[in-house]
Structures are given as C-alpha cells and as structure tokens.
Design an enzyme around this catalytic site. Structure first.
Site, short mmCIF file in Angstrom:
data_model
loop_
_atom_site.label_atom_id
_atom_site.label_comp_id
_atom_site.label_asym_id
_atom_site.label_seq_id
_atom_site.Cartn_x
_atom_site.Cartn_y
_atom_site.Cartn_z
CB SER A 63 6.99 58.54 -46.77
OG SER A 63 6.38 59.91 -46.43
CE LYS B 130 2.74 58.07 -45.72
NZ LYS B 130 3.76 59.30 -45.77
CB SER C 191 3.30 58.97 -49.82
OG SER C 191 4.29 58.85 -49.03
CE LYS D 113 4.84 55.56 -49.24
NZ LYS D 113 5.58 56.66 -49.89
#
Length: 393
Positions: free
Chosen positions: A55, A58, A115, A222
């Site tokens: 993730s 992202k 997320s 993140k």
C-alpha cells in the site's frame, strides 16, 4: 594542475573533531533514510532494489490526484461513481458499492487514513487516459519516470499483489519528499488519525501509522503490508527545523514495524545535528595565481554553510580538503568560483561547497610577470632529477 590542500580555519576545528556515529542496524530488509533539510542520506540498505511496495505505492496515486486538483481537472467536492471493478477489491477498503457517488475529498481521506483499495481504483478510473485502472497504472509508471523514480513500475493503483508492481525504497523516499514539498496544503491530511466514512466500517477507521500518537514529530505518510512485501512504512517526522524522511520494508509484524520506525526517528534526530561549517566571506584557504598582481587569492564561501554532522565520538576525524585547478590565471574577478571545499563526515556522503575569489586579482605588470617566470624556472630546476655519477672500475 589539480591542487589538494587541507582546509585550516579555526572556527571549523571544533566541528572537524566530531567523530563517526555507529551505523544504524536496521531489521528491515530494505531501508532508506534521508535528512530532508540538508539532503543528506543517513542510511541506504538495498535502497535501489525493486520490491513489492504494497500500500505504500498508494502515495503515487495520491500524488497524481493532487496534481489533477491543482491543475483544475478534479475538485475536492466532485463526486465520483464506483465501478464494479473498484467495488471488487478486498483487503483494506472503504466498503464502497456501485450505488455510491463519493466526493474526491472523502476518497483521498479514505486512501490516506483507511488505506482504501477501492478508493484508489475510483480515483484511478476517473483520471485514467482510457478509463481503466490498468491504463492509470501505465500512466503512473510514465509519470514516476518523469519525476525521477527510475526503479518503479505499476500494475495497479493501490499496491494489490500483482506481477510487475514494484518500487525501490529510494523512489518511495523521493515520492514522499515530492508530496511534502509540492503539496503543503494537502500534507496535513497524512497526520489525520481517524476517518469515520459514513459509519459503514467501524473496524477500519484509524490510521495505521504507529508513530502519529508518540509525540516525536511524526506526521506521515503511509503504511503497507502484504505477505510478499512484509510490513513497511514510508514515514516522515519534523523536530525543530529538521525533517527526516524514511522508508522501511520487509518487517515481520506490525509490532516490529512500529518499533523499527520509532528507532529510526530517534536515531536520526539524536545522532546527527546541523552544525555551522563556514561563514560567508571568511577565508578558508588560498590559491596560487599565475601572472597576477598578487601571487595568491583568498578562497571564501559566498554564503554561510551548515552541514549535518554525526554527534557521537568514536573514531576518526571529518576530512576537509580544498580542490582547484591551478595556478589560477589572472585576471580573477571577485566572487569568481575557482575552487571547492570537500567535506567528508565519517559514515556520510561528502559535501562539495563552492569557493570563490575573496578579492579581484588583476593581471600583473612586467616585473610581476618576470618574477613569476623566474620562480617557475627555479622550481623546475630544483625538481629536476640528479644524474647518477659513474664510478670507475
């Protein structure tokens, strides 16, 4: 001729006695830590290896979304439809379905805080050149290359395990730096701890970044996790005037990620400090002059110079040298760049600081030129090899 001379300036000596810090022993399989304030790389471990970013990728979708908002192609209040493809994602989601029309602002918060894999796909399809997530992923790859992320390729918008979806830790750090620098108005969203979207996902409302509640200056960015990638984090923290950016990946658990991330932040701020190195206009060294009114010219920095230095005192000194090609032929203008001060702190990359002429040196008169030539001839004679004396048998 290339000259190397030691820099000898009194106000630097206390700094040059700063000694190297022990290298940080990270448990991450790959890591990259940089002091954003000075651009100094503090640690690099397998940083250019292309790995599954989970993730953490992202962030690239968010960067492209922020660009679209800045350029007027998307607005925060705009409501986007949810496709069957976006709805089909599992894992961490906002629990969107095809009856929803969701504001861009909520989707962005859903990506950062929750997320949301589905939220990424909605943004991707809205901005894709061909309306598909695959088309958006191809655009992500091209845009990443343009931004200098040369070890990144994307197969989707959210880091879902898929062949060819790879990023290096250095590229992720570069992306984090761009997000912080290019979009300061959006960056505070990364420190948002909770987002309750429509009350439909009570088990997924909190930001997974383990550093946000610790009071150590952490404010982004993140987390990521898949079975292939392990646990990772793109993080940033600011204390006083310094900001660090770090990326860690390949940890074995969420607890290990939290512990390692906290250790990275504490190490980066406790073991290094920005120190003054040279004052503007203060002579660092002098360079020889050819055919000038003066035989030397002072070398000075144009502006005050500070550097990140290790604080710990163990072994070895910081190395400082002045490099120039000389002698410098007159005339020399004041503030003309003619040398570099190269400082190499132990365990850190070298820093090159431009040095300029502290004053102008005009071409010398006839006697000055005669004296210069005579000095060179004497030097050559003194350096000439002595012929061996033959001994009789």
């Amino acid at each position: 001729m290339r000259h190397l001379i030691s820099a000898s300036f009194a106000f630097v000596l206390p700094i040059l006695l700063a000694l190297p810090v022990n290298a940080f022993e990270t448990r991450a399989t790959s890591a990259f830590i940089i002091d954003q304030t000075t651009g100094t790389v503090l640690l690099s471990k397998n940083a250019d290896e292309m790995l599954p970013p989970a993730s953490m990728s992202k962030l690239m979708t968010l960067y492209i979304a922020f660009e679209a908002i800045r350029d007027g192609r998307l607005s925060l209040a705009e409501k986007l439809p949810v496709s069957k493809h976006a709805m089909s994602y599992g894992g961490s989601t906002m629990f969107l379905d095809t009856t929803d029309r969701v504001t861009v602002e909520d989707l962005i918060r859903g990506i950062i805080v929750l997320s949301g894999n589905d939220a990424c796909a909605v943004i991707a399809e809205a901005l894709s050149p061909d309306g598909t997530e695959a088309g958006f992923a191809r655009y992500m790859t091209r845009r990443a290359q343009q931004l200098g992320m040369t070890n990144s390729t994307f197969s989707n918008s959210n880091g879902w395990p898929q062949a060819g979806h790879r990023m290096s830790m250095r590229d992720l750090a570069l992306l984090a730096n761009l997000l912080i620098s290019d979009f300061p108005s959006f960056y505070p969203l990364f420190s948002e701890r909770e987002f309750k979207f429509d009350g439909r996902a009570p088990q997924n409302t909190r930001n997974r970044n383990p550093l946000l509640t610790l009071g150590i200056g952490a404010d982004g960015l993140k987390t990521g996790h898949t079975s292939e990638a392990g646990y990772g984090l793109v993080g940033s923290a600011k204390q006083n005037e310094r900001r660090i950016i770090f990326v860690i990946s390949g940890l074995q658990s969420a607890n290990a990620r939290a512990e390692e991330a906290e250790s990275v932040v504490n190490w980066a701020f406790r073991q290094f400090a920005v120190k003054p190195v040279a004052k503007a206009g203060t002579m660092v060294a002098s360079a020889d002059v050819w055919m000038g009114r003066d035989q030397t010219v002072p070398l000075v920095p144009l502006k005050d110079v500070s550097m990140l230095m290790p604080i710990a005192t163990i072994d070895g000194d910081v190395k400082a040298e002045v490099i120039y090609n000389g002698p410098i032929t007159a005339p020399i203008a004041k503030d003309q760049q003619i040398a570099e001060l190269v400082i190499s702190p132990p365990g850190l990359p070298e820093t090159r600081i431009p040095l300029v002429a502290g004053n102008a040196v005009p071409t010398g008169g006839f006697m000055s030129r005669v004296t210069t030539v005579a000095q060179i001839l004497l030097t050559q004679l003194n350096q000439a090899p002595v012929a061996p004396v033959e001994q009789g048998s």
